[in-house]
Write an enzyme that holds these catalytic residues in place. Structure first.
Site: not given
Ligand code: PLP
Length: 402
Positions: A122, A100, A388
């Site tokens: 938000e 993020k 992610s």
């Molecule tokens: C917020 C988050 C997501 C989901 O958000 P996307 O906008 O779909 O990427 C996925 N993995 C992690 C670790 C997150 O913090």
């Protein structure tokens, strides 16, 4: 403002058009009061983000503050288990523990160049709030984060992080007191403070140009994947790229430079919750219909008369009733294939990665891992999974399954 020529983009069926649409999805469905703010962004974002001074500062911070490039790691034991070649893109190693921050760094640099000195955002589970509060501390900008009153109670550690980082966390007390209400409050705040405030949206959602802008900031993920694959395998293109989809920003970043490479199969993992048809799920492409949410047309989970259905997922980051317009288009056009992964499947996949590779993934990312059992990738094929985020924030949930 000196404007430089923008990099020429290849013709693509998957880029946004000048009106902000991907196929039938996207656009800017906003109250009239928001027009000036959104129009200012639409007219300036490309000029600003491709200026050399912006690119230099952005990539400098990604390198020295975020820790990029993140590794592309050949997961040997996981590969052995699935009889294929699995590479993990380690976004979990970014500063703050997830992808993020790539976006919040980009947006705060944009805000500064637009002359804004205040940031509003938000947050649902608090991950985007923390990533926003982090870059506000870094740049010395004032930060207000709206968060549902119920989420504030559920996500105490992230509320504490935001406060320590100097952000003001304002409770959204209307409606269901969760993300949707926090988003409404943040939009209202932006309408009332159009001159000095920039609104940092946390995914590839919202009115044009947010989905395109956020995808461009996150596209550094697939840019790195390509050069790392070339270096490690001799080929830029893998056979599969897999990512989880909440709003879709990490998936957009992981897919971006492969969109026009048809031999690369794009795989998206949605949250199937207790099961697609259980009434407790966030499997948007299976359950949703076209509609407008948070300023753009996309696919969303809704009742017969168009009321948004409350989603459910074990992972807070995937607990969203829609997907970004790019993903709706990838789904409708068949360019990406979508799987719905249940809560239990994601937990199993999280434990599996931990035991085989010594990496505890975020439960969101574990949804992407869980698609491996359905893919049946070949022993000569290459699979890249976008990891992610890291799982530290999810330990309490994992422990319930131990
Ligand atoms: C917020 C988050 C997501 C989901 O958000 P996307 O906008 O779909 O990427 C996925 N993995 C992690 C670790 C997150 O913090």
């Amino acid at each position: 403002m000196t404007s430089i020529e923008q990099p020429k983009e290849k013709e693509t069926a998957f880029g946004v058009n000048e009106k902000g649409y991907y196929g039938q999805f996207g656009g800017a469905y906003i109250p009239e009061m928001l027009f000036p703010n959104v129009e200012e962004l639409q007219q300036n974002y490309l000029d600003i983000i491709y200026r050399p001074d912006f690119q230099e500062e952005f990539h400098g911070l990604l390198k020295n503050y975020v820790g990029r490039p993140t590794p592309l790691y050949l997961a040997n034991r996981l590969s052995e288990k699935y009889n294929t070649n699995i590479y993990l893109k380690r976004e979990d190693l970014c500063h703050t523990g997830a992808h993020k921050v790539n976006n919040t760094i980009g947006q705060i640099l944009l805000a500064k160049r637009l002359g804004k000195n205040k940031i509003v955002a938000e947050t649902g589970a608090g991950q985007h709030g923390v990533a926003t509060a982090t870059v506000c501390a870094l740049m010395g900008l004032e930060c207000i984060v709206y968060m549902g009153e119920i989420d504030i109670q559920r996500q105490a550690p992230n509320v504490a992080r935001m406060k320590m980082l100097g952000a003001e966390v304002r409770p959204a007390t209307s409606g269901s007191k969760t993300l949707k209400d926090a988003t409404n409050e943040a939009m209202r705040h932006w309408i009332n403070n159009p001159v000095d405030t920039h609104y940092i949206i946390g995914s590839v959602v919202g009115p044009h140009p947010y989905p395109d802008m956020v995808a461009r900031f996150q596209s550094v993920i697939s840019e790195e994947m390509r050069s790392q694959l070339l270096e490690q395998t001799g080929k830029e293109n893998p056979d599969y790229v897999i990512a989880c989809v909440g709003g879709g920003s990490n998936a957009a970043g992981a897919f971006y430079h492969f969109l026009d490479e048809p031999e690369v199969q794009l795989i998206a993992a949605e949250a199937g919750g207790h099961g697609i048809y259980s009434g407790l799920s966030a499997a948007t492409t299976f359950l949703g219909k076209p509609g407008v949410l948070h300023g753009s047309k996309s696919i969303l989970m809704q009742t017969e008369d168009g009321q948004v259905v409350e989603p459910h997922s074990i992972s807070a980051g995937l607990d969203y009733p829609g997907i970004g317009p790019l993903h709706a288009h990838l789904w409708e056009s068949g360019r990406a294939k979508f799987f719905a992964i249940t809560d239990d499947e994601s937990i199993q996949a999280g434990f599996e990665l931990t035991k085989l590779e010594g990496i505890i993934p975020a439960i969101e990312s574990a949804h992407a891992l869980a698609t491996l059992q359905y893919l049946k990738a070949g022993s000569d094929e290459t699979v890249v999974i976008n990891l992610s985020g890291r799982g530290d924030k999810d330990l309490a949930t994992y422990m319930k399954y131990l």
